[in-house]
Scaffold this motif. Structure first.
Motif, mmCIF file in Angstrom:
data_model
loop_
_atom_site.group_PDB
_atom_site.id
_atom_site.type_symbol
_atom_site.label_atom_id
_atom_site.label_comp_id
_atom_site.label_asym_id
_atom_site.label_seq_id
_atom_site.Cartn_x
_atom_site.Cartn_y
_atom_site.Cartn_z
ATOM 1 N N GLU A 18 0.982 -1.053 0.196
ATOM 2 C CA GLU A 18 -0.067 -0.006 -0.053
ATOM 3 C C GLU A 18 0.780 1.246 -0.098
ATOM 4 O OE1 GLU A 18 -3.155 -0.671 -0.136
ATOM 5 O OE2 GLU A 18 -3.126 -2.477 0.143
ATOM 6 N N LYS A 22 1.546 3.208 -6.870
ATOM 7 C CA LYS A 22 1.536 2.555 -8.174
ATOM 8 C C LYS A 22 0.737 3.207 -9.278
ATOM 9 C CE LYS A 22 -0.367 -1.068 -6.819
ATOM 10 N NZ LYS A 22 -1.526 -0.725 -7.183
ATOM 11 N N PRO A 46 -8.329 -5.257 -8.543
ATOM 12 C CA PRO A 46 -9.512 -5.857 -9.172
ATOM 13 C C PRO A 46 -10.259 -4.755 -10.015
ATOM 14 C CG PRO A 46 -10.057 -5.516 -6.965
ATOM 15 C CD PRO A 46 -8.268 -5.166 -7.212
ATOM 16 N N LEU A 60 -13.422 -3.921 -1.383
ATOM 17 C CA LEU A 60 -12.882 -2.583 -0.751
ATOM 18 C C LEU A 60 -13.786 -2.010 0.291
ATOM 19 C CD1 LEU A 60 -10.438 -1.336 -3.407
ATOM 20 C CD2 LEU A 60 -10.061 -3.310 -1.998
ATOM 21 N N TYR A 76 -10.995 -11.964 -5.712
ATOM 22 C CA TYR A 76 -10.059 -11.361 -6.405
ATOM 23 C C TYR A 76 -9.706 -12.320 -7.779
ATOM 24 C CZ TYR A 76 -8.547 -7.921 -3.120
ATOM 25 O OH TYR A 76 -8.512 -6.822 -2.229
ATOM 26 N N ARG A 80 -10.386 -11.367 -11.950
ATOM 27 C CA ARG A 80 -9.275 -11.413 -12.967
ATOM 28 C C ARG A 80 -9.713 -12.076 -14.013
ATOM 29 N NH1 ARG A 80 -5.442 -13.305 -9.018
ATOM 30 N NH2 ARG A 80 -5.091 -11.078 -8.655
ATOM 31 N N ASP A 101 -2.133 -2.697 -13.293
ATOM 32 C CA ASP A 101 -1.998 -2.486 -12.032
ATOM 33 C C ASP A 101 -2.594 -3.668 -10.965
ATOM 34 O OD1 ASP A 101 -2.158 -1.262 -9.553
ATOM 35 O OD2 ASP A 101 -2.961 0.447 -10.426
ATOM 36 N N ARG A 102 -1.433 -4.448 -10.921
ATOM 37 C CA ARG A 102 -1.682 -5.750 -9.831
ATOM 38 C C ARG A 102 -2.260 -6.968 -10.824
ATOM 39 N NH1 ARG A 102 -0.494 -4.689 -4.678
ATOM 40 N NH2 ARG A 102 -1.164 -2.618 -3.789
ATOM 41 N N PHE A 103 -1.875 -8.248 -10.398
ATOM 42 C CA PHE A 103 -2.111 -9.528 -10.926
ATOM 43 C C PHE A 103 -2.097 -10.331 -10.013
ATOM 44 C CE2 PHE A 103 -1.340 -12.619 -14.608
ATOM 45 C CZ PHE A 103 -2.437 -12.721 -14.920
ATOM 46 N N ALA A 106 -0.401 -10.251 -6.437
ATOM 47 C CA ALA A 106 -0.859 -9.707 -5.513
ATOM 48 C C ALA A 106 -1.690 -10.667 -4.399
ATOM 49 C CB ALA A 106 -1.861 -8.552 -6.073
ATOM 50 N N THR A 107 -2.437 -11.493 -5.259
ATOM 51 C CA THR A 107 -3.357 -12.728 -4.608
ATOM 52 C C THR A 107 -2.319 -13.469 -3.795
ATOM 53 O OG1 THR A 107 -4.682 -12.455 -6.366
ATOM 54 C CG2 THR A 107 -5.089 -14.199 -4.604
ATOM 55 N N TYR A 110 -0.975 -11.074 -0.661
ATOM 56 C CA TYR A 110 -1.961 -10.392 0.291
ATOM 57 C C TYR A 110 -2.945 -11.604 1.034
ATOM 58 C CZ TYR A 110 -1.673 -5.552 -0.957
ATOM 59 O OH TYR A 110 -0.888 -4.254 -1.015
ATOM 60 N N ILE A 158 -8.917 -3.536 2.879
ATOM 61 C CA ILE A 158 -7.606 -4.183 2.981
ATOM 62 C C ILE A 158 -6.660 -3.108 3.666
ATOM 63 C CG2 ILE A 158 -5.830 -4.909 1.544
ATOM 64 C CD1 ILE A 158 -8.206 -6.780 0.950
HETATM 65 P P1 TMP Z 1 -5.047 -0.971 -5.317
HETATM 66 O O1 TMP Z 1 -5.308 -0.286 -3.959
HETATM 67 O O2 TMP Z 1 -3.684 -1.244 -5.803
HETATM 68 O O3 TMP Z 1 -6.061 -0.509 -6.509
HETATM 69 O O4 TMP Z 1 -5.583 -2.645 -4.902
HETATM 70 C C1 TMP Z 1 -6.608 -2.821 -4.268
HETATM 71 C C2 TMP Z 1 -6.609 -3.436 -3.198
HETATM 72 O O5 TMP Z 1 -6.694 -4.849 -3.253
HETATM 73 C C3 TMP Z 1 -5.008 -3.400 -2.341
HETATM 74 O O6 TMP Z 1 -5.200 -3.068 -0.986
HETATM 75 C C4 TMP Z 1 -4.545 -4.789 -2.651
HETATM 76 C C5 TMP Z 1 -5.789 -5.898 -2.710
HETATM 77 N N1 TMP Z 1 -5.471 -6.798 -3.500
HETATM 78 C C6 TMP Z 1 -5.634 -7.922 -3.071
HETATM 79 O O7 TMP Z 1 -5.581 -8.115 -1.485
HETATM 80 N N2 TMP Z 1 -5.392 -9.290 -3.612
HETATM 81 C C7 TMP Z 1 -5.340 -9.070 -5.118
HETATM 82 O O8 TMP Z 1 -5.061 -10.154 -5.621
HETATM 83 C C8 TMP Z 1 -5.324 -7.905 -5.852
HETATM 84 C C9 TMP Z 1 -5.196 -7.785 -7.182
HETATM 85 C C10 TMP Z 1 -5.535 -6.728 -4.833
#
Ligand code: TMP
Length: 209
Positions: A18, A22, A46, A60, A76, A80, A101-103, A106-107, A110, A158
């Motif tokens: 966080e 990004k 997502p 979120l 998530y 995807r 932006d994330r793929f 991230a799963t 997180y 999150i």
């Molecule tokens: P972002 O803040 O980068 O837009 O992403 C949204 C939030 O979702 C961020 O806190 C990270 C979280 N996230 C996961 O926990 N797992 C995932 O697979 C993805 C893609 C995002």
């Protein structure tokens, strides 16, 4: 500038804890690529599709405090699945540069390293939902978890998880980078946005696009 044609599609993802900035860096990079006449598709996870953005709102929403970790992981992955099938595969087939932006990383970080879900299982489901596509390059914007959280403002569900959770996420990212040194490039977040963006572009131009 004249439009440039690429020999093949290029898939680039951005990851990071966080508050790494990004989304700003994705936006700056996409405008620069467009300015150079390159065909670029800029997406986020997502989200990135109508259905995916609805799933994002559920994920979120800070009011969804009692969401189970398995439900979270599957949502998530569901977002995807929609994004890959609706947008990413066709863009790559059309020889575009997809900046995402994330793929799946991230799963893994997180819901796997952070929330303790079996990483092998996350990867298996990930392979199923993505058809096994893998980024050509992943930029990992690295920032210390506490510092990043302060910058993020901790508004969504999150971001509101504990500092310990976010420390595990960051550790997970650094581990993934060590395991995939050719794909994942670590860029430390610097004070000046322009410095960090400069470092990102240097890595990208090495791909010789
Ligand atoms: P972002 O803040 O980068 O837009 O992403 C949204 C939030 O979702 C961020 O806190 C990270 C979280 N996230 C996961 O926990 N797992 C995932 O697979 C993805 C893609 C995002």
């Amino acid at each position: 500038m004249a439009k440039k044609n690429l020999k093949k599609g290029i898939f680039i993802t951005f990851e990071g804890p966080e508050g790494s900035g990004k989304s700003t860096h994705v936006r700056l990079l996409c405008s620069e690529l467009r300015r150079r006449g390159l065909p670029v598709v800029c997406l986020r996870e997502p989200g990135g599709t109508k259905i995916g953005e609805k799933i994002r709102n559920i994920l979120l929403d800070a009011k969804n405090k009692d969401m189970d970790a398995v439900c979270e992981m599957l949502l998530y992955q569901a977002a995807r699945a929609q994004l890959v099938r609706e947008k990413i595969l066709s863009a790559l087939r059309d020889k575009k540069i997809v900046i995402l932006d994330r793929f799946l990383d991230a799963t893994i970080c997180y819901q796997g390293y952070g929330a303790g879900i079996d990483i092998k299982l996350i990867k298996q489901i990930g392979k199923f939902v993505t058809g096994g596509i893998c980024p050509d390059l992943t930029i990992l914007l690295d920032i210390e978890a506490g510092k990043g959280l302060k910058r993020s403002g901790r508004r969504d569900r999150i971001e509101k998880k504990s500092l310990e959770f976010h420390r595990r996420v960051r550790k997970g990212y650094l581990k993934l980078a060590r395991e995939n040194p050719h794909r994942i490039k670590i860029i430390p977040v610097m004070d000046e946005i322009s410095q960090t963006q400069g470092a990102i572009r240097e890595v990208l131009w090495r791909l010789k696009i």
